[in-house]
Design a protein around this motif. Sequence first.
Motif, PDB file in Angstrom:
ATOM      1  N   GLY A   1       0.802  -1.206   0.000  1.00  0.00           N
ATOM      2  CA  GLY A   1       0.000   0.000   0.000  1.00  0.00           C
ATOM      3  C   GLY A   1       0.841   1.265   0.000  1.00  0.00           C
ATOM      4  N   GLN A   2       2.073   1.209  -0.482  1.00  0.00           N
ATOM      5  CA  GLN A   2       2.940   2.383  -0.503  1.00  0.00           C
ATOM      6  C   GLN A   2       3.240   2.810  -1.937  1.00  0.00           C
ATOM      7  OE1 GLN A   2       4.604   3.884   2.421  1.00  0.00           O
ATOM      8  NE2 GLN A   2       2.957   2.766   3.412  1.00  0.00           N
ATOM      9  N   ARG A   3       3.340   4.108  -2.130  1.00  0.00           N
ATOM     10  CA  ARG A   3       3.878   4.645  -3.379  1.00  0.00           C
ATOM     11  C   ARG A   3       5.365   4.811  -3.164  1.00  0.00           C
ATOM     12  NH1 ARG A   3       3.117   9.640  -4.763  1.00  0.00           N
ATOM     13  NH2 ARG A   3       2.557  10.361  -2.717  1.00  0.00           N
ATOM     14  N   LEU A   4       6.180   4.401  -4.112  1.00  0.00           N
ATOM     15  CA  LEU A   4       7.624   4.543  -4.009  1.00  0.00           C
ATOM     16  C   LEU A   4       8.116   5.618  -4.962  1.00  0.00           C
ATOM     17  CD1 LEU A   4       8.825   0.824  -3.907  1.00  0.00           C
ATOM     18  CD2 LEU A   4       8.611   2.424  -1.992  1.00  0.00           C
ATOM     19  N   LEU A   5       9.114   6.351  -4.521  1.00  0.00           N
ATOM     20  CA  LEU A   5       9.770   7.335  -5.359  1.00  0.00           C
ATOM     21  C   LEU A   5      11.268   7.135  -5.166  1.00  0.00           C
ATOM     22  CD1 LEU A   5       8.943  11.059  -5.718  1.00  0.00           C
ATOM     23  CD2 LEU A   5      11.276  10.362  -5.233  1.00  0.00           C
ATOM     24  N   ARG A   6      11.995   7.069  -6.263  1.00  0.00           N
ATOM     25  CA  ARG A   6      13.442   6.924  -6.194  1.00  0.00           C
ATOM     26  C   ARG A   6      14.063   8.005  -7.058  1.00  0.00           C
ATOM     27  NH1 ARG A   6      17.456   1.824  -7.561  1.00  0.00           N
ATOM     28  NH2 ARG A   6      19.285   2.850  -6.685  1.00  0.00           N
ATOM     29  N   THR A   7      14.997   8.727  -6.484  1.00  0.00           N
ATOM     30  CA  THR A   7      15.674   9.753  -7.269  1.00  0.00           C
ATOM     31  C   THR A   7      16.928   9.160  -7.894  1.00  0.00           C
ATOM     32  OG1 THR A   7      17.168  10.562  -5.527  1.00  0.00           O
ATOM     33  CG2 THR A   7      14.953  11.519  -5.606  1.00  0.00           C
ATOM     34  N   SER A   8      17.360   9.756  -8.960  1.00  0.00           N
ATOM     35  CA  SER A   8      18.692   9.455  -9.476  1.00  0.00           C
ATOM     36  C   SER A   8      19.679  10.216  -8.590  1.00  0.00           C
ATOM     37  CB  SER A   8      18.813   9.870 -10.938  1.00  0.00           C
ATOM     38  OG  SER A   8      18.594  11.253 -11.068  1.00  0.00           O
ATOM     39  N   GLY A   9      20.936   9.929  -8.754  1.00  0.00           N
ATOM     40  CA  GLY A   9      21.942  10.618  -7.960  1.00  0.00           C
ATOM     41  C   GLY A   9      21.949  12.107  -8.277  1.00  0.00           C
ATOM     42  N   GLN A  10      21.920  12.909  -7.223  1.00  0.00           N
ATOM     43  CA  GLN A  10      21.929  14.360  -7.372  1.00  0.00           C
ATOM     44  C   GLN A  10      23.327  14.882  -7.063  1.00  0.00           C
ATOM     45  OE1 GLN A  10      19.017  16.081  -8.444  1.00  0.00           O
ATOM     46  NE2 GLN A  10      18.613  13.908  -8.833  1.00  0.00           N
ATOM     47  N   LEU A  11      23.804  15.796  -7.894  1.00  0.00           N
ATOM     48  CA  LEU A  11      25.124  16.392  -7.727  1.00  0.00           C
ATOM     49  C   LEU A  11      24.994  17.855  -7.328  1.00  0.00           C
ATOM     50  CD1 LEU A  11      26.665  14.777 -10.900  1.00  0.00           C
ATOM     51  CD2 LEU A  11      27.349  14.287  -8.542  1.00  0.00           C
ATOM     52  N   GLY A  12      26.068  18.427  -6.812  1.00  0.00           N
ATOM     53  CA  GLY A  12      26.066  19.796  -6.308  1.00  0.00           C
ATOM     54  C   GLY A  12      26.252  20.857  -7.367  1.00  0.00           C
ATOM     55  N   LEU A  13      25.442  20.801  -8.392  1.00  0.00           N
ATOM     56  CA  LEU A  13      25.500  21.766  -9.485  1.00  0.00           C
ATOM     57  C   LEU A  13      24.436  22.836  -9.253  1.00  0.00           C
ATOM     58  CD1 LEU A  13      26.748  22.415 -12.292  1.00  0.00           C
ATOM     59  CD2 LEU A  13      24.907  21.038 -13.276  1.00  0.00           C
ATOM     60  N   ALA A  14      24.873  24.071  -9.010  1.00  0.00           N
ATOM     61  CA  ALA A  14      23.935  25.165  -8.751  1.00  0.00           C
ATOM     62  C   ALA A  14      23.164  25.524 -10.026  1.00  0.00           C
ATOM     63  CB  ALA A  14      24.703  26.388  -8.246  1.00  0.00           C
ATOM     64  N   LYS A  15      22.057  26.221  -9.858  1.00  0.00           N
ATOM     65  CA  LYS A  15      21.214  26.594 -10.996  1.00  0.00           C
ATOM     66  C   LYS A  15      21.954  27.448 -12.015  1.00  0.00           C
ATOM     67  CE  LYS A  15      16.921  26.043  -8.595  1.00  0.00           C
ATOM     68  NZ  LYS A  15      15.675  26.525  -8.145  1.00  0.00           N
ATOM     69  N   ASP A  16      22.956  28.200 -11.554  1.00  0.00           N
ATOM     70  CA  ASP A  16      23.714  29.039 -12.480  1.00  0.00           C
ATOM     71  C   ASP A  16      24.873  28.278 -13.139  1.00  0.00           C
ATOM     72  OD1 ASP A  16      25.633  28.828 -10.483  1.00  0.00           O
ATOM     73  OD2 ASP A  16      25.708  30.971 -10.051  1.00  0.00           O
ATOM     74  N   GLY A  17      24.934  26.962 -12.889  1.00  0.00           N
ATOM     75  CA  GLY A  17      25.947  26.122 -13.510  1.00  0.00           C
ATOM     76  C   GLY A  17      27.257  26.016 -12.754  1.00  0.00           C
ATOM     77  N   THR A  18      27.356  26.706 -11.628  1.00  0.00           N
ATOM     78  CA  THR A  18      28.583  26.637 -10.840  1.00  0.00           C
ATOM     79  C   THR A  18      28.533  25.461  -9.873  1.00  0.00           C
ATOM     80  OG1 THR A  18      27.717  28.123  -9.138  1.00  0.00           O
ATOM     81  CG2 THR A  18      28.946  29.136 -10.969  1.00  0.00           C
ATOM     82  N   VAL A  19      29.706  25.058  -9.414  1.00  0.00           N
ATOM     83  CA  VAL A  19      29.829  23.974  -8.438  1.00  0.00           C
ATOM     84  C   VAL A  19      30.591  24.535  -7.246  1.00  0.00           C
ATOM     85  CG1 VAL A  19      30.755  21.674  -7.987  1.00  0.00           C
ATOM     86  CG2 VAL A  19      29.876  22.234 -10.261  1.00  0.00           C
ATOM     87  N   PRO A  20      29.937  24.648  -6.082  1.00  0.00           N
ATOM     88  CA  PRO A  20      30.658  25.151  -4.908  1.00  0.00           C
ATOM     89  C   PRO A  20      31.853  24.260  -4.576  1.00  0.00           C
ATOM     90  CG  PRO A  20      28.301  24.955  -4.454  1.00  0.00           C
ATOM     91  CD  PRO A  20      28.561  24.302  -5.770  1.00  0.00           C
TER      92      PRO A  20
END
Length: 110
Positions: A1-20
Amino acid sequence: GQRLLRTSGQLGLAKDGTVPKGVFDQAMICFDNIRAILREGAMDVHDICHLSAFVTDRSDMAGYMQARDLVLKDLPDAALPSSTLMIVSGFTRAEFKVEIEVWAAKSAPT
């Protein structure tokens, strides 16, 4: 009785394309992306049942764990997701230091 959600791997890429440079800042971007994906699935961090993280160096663990603890701070200990943390040799771009993916589950509507 559960809905499952799985994300792909998320990386630290900011919206402006920079990486802290710092692991904490990269991990917070990853978690912001994960929260957005969860919202799209009508879920939130309370629904995360497993978290997998990958860092490129043992010294990166502290920054990642600081971000993880901040994101999950409102969850009671009994509701914390299981987690896996692995040290890997690298990602597609050398500046990436952390990647995070989650599984989430929520009761299906009746």
